[in-house]
Design a protein around this motif. Sequence first.
Motif, PDB file in Angstrom:
ATOM      1  N   ARG A 138      -0.650   6.634   4.915  1.00  0.00           N
ATOM      2  CA  ARG A 138      -1.009   7.023   6.286  1.00  0.00           C
ATOM      3  C   ARG A 138      -1.991   8.200   6.274  1.00  0.00           C
ATOM      4  O   ARG A 138      -2.926   8.248   7.080  1.00  0.00           O
ATOM      5  CB  ARG A 138       0.252   7.380   7.075  1.00  0.00           C
ATOM      6  N   LEU A 139      -1.800   9.138   5.350  1.00  0.00           N
ATOM      7  CA  LEU A 139      -2.691  10.291   5.297  1.00  0.00           C
ATOM      8  C   LEU A 139      -4.121   9.857   4.982  1.00  0.00           C
ATOM      9  O   LEU A 139      -5.078  10.315   5.624  1.00  0.00           O
ATOM     10  CB  LEU A 139      -2.194  11.294   4.255  1.00  0.00           C
ATOM     11  N   VAL A 140      -4.289   8.965   4.015  1.00  0.00           N
ATOM     12  CA  VAL A 140      -5.625   8.464   3.691  1.00  0.00           C
ATOM     13  C   VAL A 140      -6.215   7.716   4.886  1.00  0.00           C
ATOM     14  O   VAL A 140      -7.404   7.852   5.200  1.00  0.00           O
ATOM     15  CB  VAL A 140      -5.591   7.559   2.443  1.00  0.00           C
ATOM     16  N   GLU A 141      -5.393   6.911   5.572  1.00  0.00           N
ATOM     17  CA  GLU A 141      -5.881   6.179   6.746  1.00  0.00           C
ATOM     18  C   GLU A 141      -6.397   7.127   7.821  1.00  0.00           C
ATOM     19  O   GLU A 141      -7.393   6.844   8.490  1.00  0.00           O
ATOM     20  CB  GLU A 141      -4.767   5.313   7.318  1.00  0.00           C
ATOM     21  N   LEU A 142      -5.731   8.266   7.977  1.00  0.00           N
ATOM     22  CA  LEU A 142      -6.079   9.180   9.055  1.00  0.00           C
ATOM     23  C   LEU A 142      -7.260  10.081   8.719  1.00  0.00           C
ATOM     24  O   LEU A 142      -8.120  10.335   9.573  1.00  0.00           O
ATOM     25  CB  LEU A 142      -4.870  10.050   9.423  1.00  0.00           C
ATOM     26  N   VAL A 143      -7.311  10.598   7.494  1.00  0.00           N
ATOM     27  CA  VAL A 143      -8.306  11.639   7.193  1.00  0.00           C
ATOM     28  C   VAL A 143      -9.263  11.259   6.071  1.00  0.00           C
ATOM     29  O   VAL A 143     -10.179  12.023   5.769  1.00  0.00           O
ATOM     30  CB  VAL A 143      -7.627  12.983   6.866  1.00  0.00           C
ATOM     31  N   GLY A 144      -9.065  10.102   5.427  1.00  0.00           N
ATOM     32  CA  GLY A 144      -9.936   9.707   4.338  1.00  0.00           C
ATOM     33  C   GLY A 144      -9.429  10.199   2.993  1.00  0.00           C
ATOM     34  O   GLY A 144      -8.614  11.134   2.908  1.00  0.00           O
ATOM     35  N   TYR A 145      -9.934   9.562   1.937  1.00  0.00           N
ATOM     36  CA  TYR A 145      -9.438   9.838   0.581  1.00  0.00           C
ATOM     37  C   TYR A 145      -9.652  11.290   0.146  1.00  0.00           C
ATOM     38  O   TYR A 145      -8.717  11.954  -0.321  1.00  0.00           O
ATOM     39  CB  TYR A 145     -10.106   8.893  -0.422  1.00  0.00           C
ATOM     40  N   ALA A 146     -10.879  11.788   0.269  1.00  0.00           N
ATOM     41  CA  ALA A 146     -11.180  13.107  -0.292  1.00  0.00           C
ATOM     42  C   ALA A 146     -10.358  14.203   0.381  1.00  0.00           C
ATOM     43  O   ALA A 146      -9.800  15.085  -0.285  1.00  0.00           O
ATOM     44  CB  ALA A 146     -12.679  13.402  -0.162  1.00  0.00           C
ATOM     45  N   ARG A 147     -10.274  14.157   1.702  1.00  0.00           N
ATOM     46  CA  ARG A 147      -9.494  15.190   2.393  1.00  0.00           C
ATOM     47  C   ARG A 147      -8.004  15.023   2.120  1.00  0.00           C
ATOM     48  O   ARG A 147      -7.282  16.012   1.953  1.00  0.00           O
ATOM     49  CB  ARG A 147      -9.769  15.155   3.898  1.00  0.00           C
ATOM     50  N   ALA A 148      -7.522  13.778   2.061  1.00  0.00           N
ATOM     51  CA  ALA A 148      -6.107  13.563   1.745  1.00  0.00           C
ATOM     52  C   ALA A 148      -5.776  14.099   0.361  1.00  0.00           C
ATOM     53  O   ALA A 148      -4.732  14.743   0.161  1.00  0.00           O
ATOM     54  CB  ALA A 148      -5.777  12.073   1.836  1.00  0.00           C
ATOM     55  N   LEU A 149      -6.655  13.847  -0.606  1.00  0.00           N
ATOM     56  CA  LEU A 149      -6.432  14.368  -1.958  1.00  0.00           C
ATOM     57  C   LEU A 149      -6.397  15.885  -1.958  1.00  0.00           C
ATOM     58  O   LEU A 149      -5.513  16.509  -2.573  1.00  0.00           O
ATOM     59  CB  LEU A 149      -7.533  13.858  -2.892  1.00  0.00           C
ATOM     60  N   GLU A 150      -7.317  16.491  -1.266  1.00  0.00           N
ATOM     61  CA  GLU A 150      -7.351  17.962  -1.201  1.00  0.00           C
ATOM     62  C   GLU A 150      -6.069  18.531  -0.600  1.00  0.00           C
ATOM     63  O   GLU A 150      -5.485  19.486  -1.114  1.00  0.00           O
ATOM     64  CB  GLU A 150      -8.575  18.393  -0.390  1.00  0.00           C
ATOM     65  N   LEU A 151      -5.598  17.918   0.492  1.00  0.00           N
ATOM     66  CA  LEU A 151      -4.377  18.420   1.128  1.00  0.00           C
ATOM     67  C   LEU A 151      -3.164  18.259   0.220  1.00  0.00           C
ATOM     68  O   LEU A 151      -2.279  19.123   0.183  1.00  0.00           O
ATOM     69  CB  LEU A 151      -4.140  17.688   2.454  1.00  0.00           C
ATOM     70  N   CYS A 152      -3.121  17.147  -0.536  1.00  0.00           N
ATOM     71  CA  CYS A 152      -1.952  16.887  -1.387  1.00  0.00           C
ATOM     72  C   CYS A 152      -1.945  17.731  -2.657  1.00  0.00           C
ATOM     73  O   CYS A 152      -0.882  18.154  -3.113  1.00  0.00           O
ATOM     74  CB  CYS A 152      -1.887  15.401  -1.751  1.00  0.00           C
TER      75      CYS A 152
END
Length: 251
Positions: free
Chosen positions: A154-168
Amino acid sequence: MNVAPSSGEARFDLDGPVATVTLCRPQVLNAQTPALWADLRAFGRSLPGDVRVVIVRGEGRAFSAGLDTSAATTMLGGIAASEDADARIAGFQEAFSWLRQPSLISVAAVHGHAIGAGFQLALACDFRVLAADGLFSMAEIKLGLVPDLGGTKRLVELVGYARALELCVTGRRVAADEASAIGLANIVVPRDELDSAARDLAAAVLEGSRDAVIEIKALLSQAAAHTFGQQEAAERAAQLRRIRSLAGLEE
């Protein structure tokens, strides 16, 4: 109607087509335990068929501060030594995954901290109504763990791969203004308007045809995996079902 879970860590209220899940351990910022997850899973399995909207909220100063650290050592040690570790984690995931079922629209009403499992609980919902004091953080990295309650997709769907990776991988906190800007929040409201905003959103959903809402949710949830041709075919099939239903020609 109030449904009392066995753990005492949440409260479930049924009001016609709306169910409300309230995390009620305010003394520990609604930190989550396996007992709570078992109750959430059981409630999801037993939800009456006429429920159309589920609101998830927390009592006290926060939505949920994530996994209860007092339970974490025992839980993680038990999983590490278990022969059915995969099944145990799958059971934890089911406590969240029922919020995504096609027949429901789920709304997280988030204030204060939504950290780790708290963030993933909010992500499990279709909509996130965020108070101005809301903070998201995928903090599993701080424990040397990964998000495993359905939040990564869901996080990737909402914000995209690069931003999701950074947040995680950083576990940094995302305040309400950024959450709104990057698509994590549908609405940001003052803290004292949070519950009414969640109820208003639920009421807006209920104004639409249940079958049409279900069809729309299904169309949108599969859109990213489809080509344009596949999605157009899915739209045609859904629309024909609606037209035939409205004409009284259901099979």
